[in-house]
Design a protein around this motif. Sequence first.
Motif, short mmCIF file in Angstrom:
data_model
loop_
_atom_site.label_atom_id
_atom_site.label_comp_id
_atom_site.label_asym_id
_atom_site.label_seq_id
_atom_site.Cartn_x
_atom_site.Cartn_y
_atom_site.Cartn_z
N HIS A 2 7.88 50.24 61.27
CA HIS A 2 8.06 49.34 60.14
C HIS A 2 8.11 50.04 58.79
O HIS A 2 8.46 49.41 57.79
CB HIS A 2 6.94 48.29 60.12
N GLN A 16 18.15 48.72 60.51
CA GLN A 16 18.62 47.37 60.83
C GLN A 16 18.50 47.11 62.32
O GLN A 16 18.09 46.03 62.74
CB GLN A 16 20.08 47.20 60.38
N HIS A 57 14.99 46.40 63.06
CA HIS A 57 14.64 45.06 62.60
C HIS A 57 15.15 44.00 63.60
O HIS A 57 14.43 43.06 63.94
CB HIS A 57 15.22 44.83 61.21
N LEU A 58 16.39 44.17 64.06
CA LEU A 58 16.94 43.26 65.07
C LEU A 58 16.15 43.32 66.37
O LEU A 58 15.94 42.30 67.03
CB LEU A 58 18.41 43.57 65.32
N ALA A 74 13.06 41.37 65.90
CA ALA A 74 13.38 39.94 65.90
C ALA A 74 13.61 39.45 67.34
O ALA A 74 13.15 38.38 67.72
CB ALA A 74 14.61 39.68 65.05
N THR A 88 10.32 39.09 69.10
CA THR A 88 9.62 37.88 68.63
C THR A 88 10.19 36.63 69.29
O THR A 88 9.45 35.76 69.75
CB THR A 88 9.74 37.76 67.10
N ILE A 89 11.51 36.56 69.36
CA ILE A 89 12.16 35.40 70.00
C ILE A 89 11.80 35.33 71.48
O ILE A 89 11.48 34.27 72.01
CB ILE A 89 13.69 35.47 69.80
#
Length: 126
Positions: free
Chosen positions: A36, A54, A57-58, A61, A64-65
């Motif tokens: 991070h 990026q 970050h994806l 994400a 998390t999903i």
Amino acid sequence: MPRKILSMGRKLFRLSRKDKEIKLAKRELEDYDALHAPILMAAKHKQNIDYSTQQQHLHLAAITIQASFRRHLARRARRALRSLVKLQALVRGVVVRRQARIALQCMQALARLQITVRARQLHLLL
């Protein structure tokens, strides 16, 4: 479970479970910070995030999903299991009540038979 033995020079010592957990937590924290750090630095300085950041970050994400969806599936399975347990309790209650009713009828039949036998014995004596 056998403990892991580490050798440091001439000293031998064992890692306890708590030490292993602390070591693992520190390693996870370092990995999290390393992952991070570019995102936080870019947000702090309002710079453009490079492609690899990026992608990181994806990736976060997506994790998390996926975690949210797995949590949803686990809750749904738990709800179904809970309703199944309630159904089993209901059926067991019905079965137990039926068994109790049958046992009571058998006891009443035996009591009536006992009354009949004693009446005949008394009739024969008189």
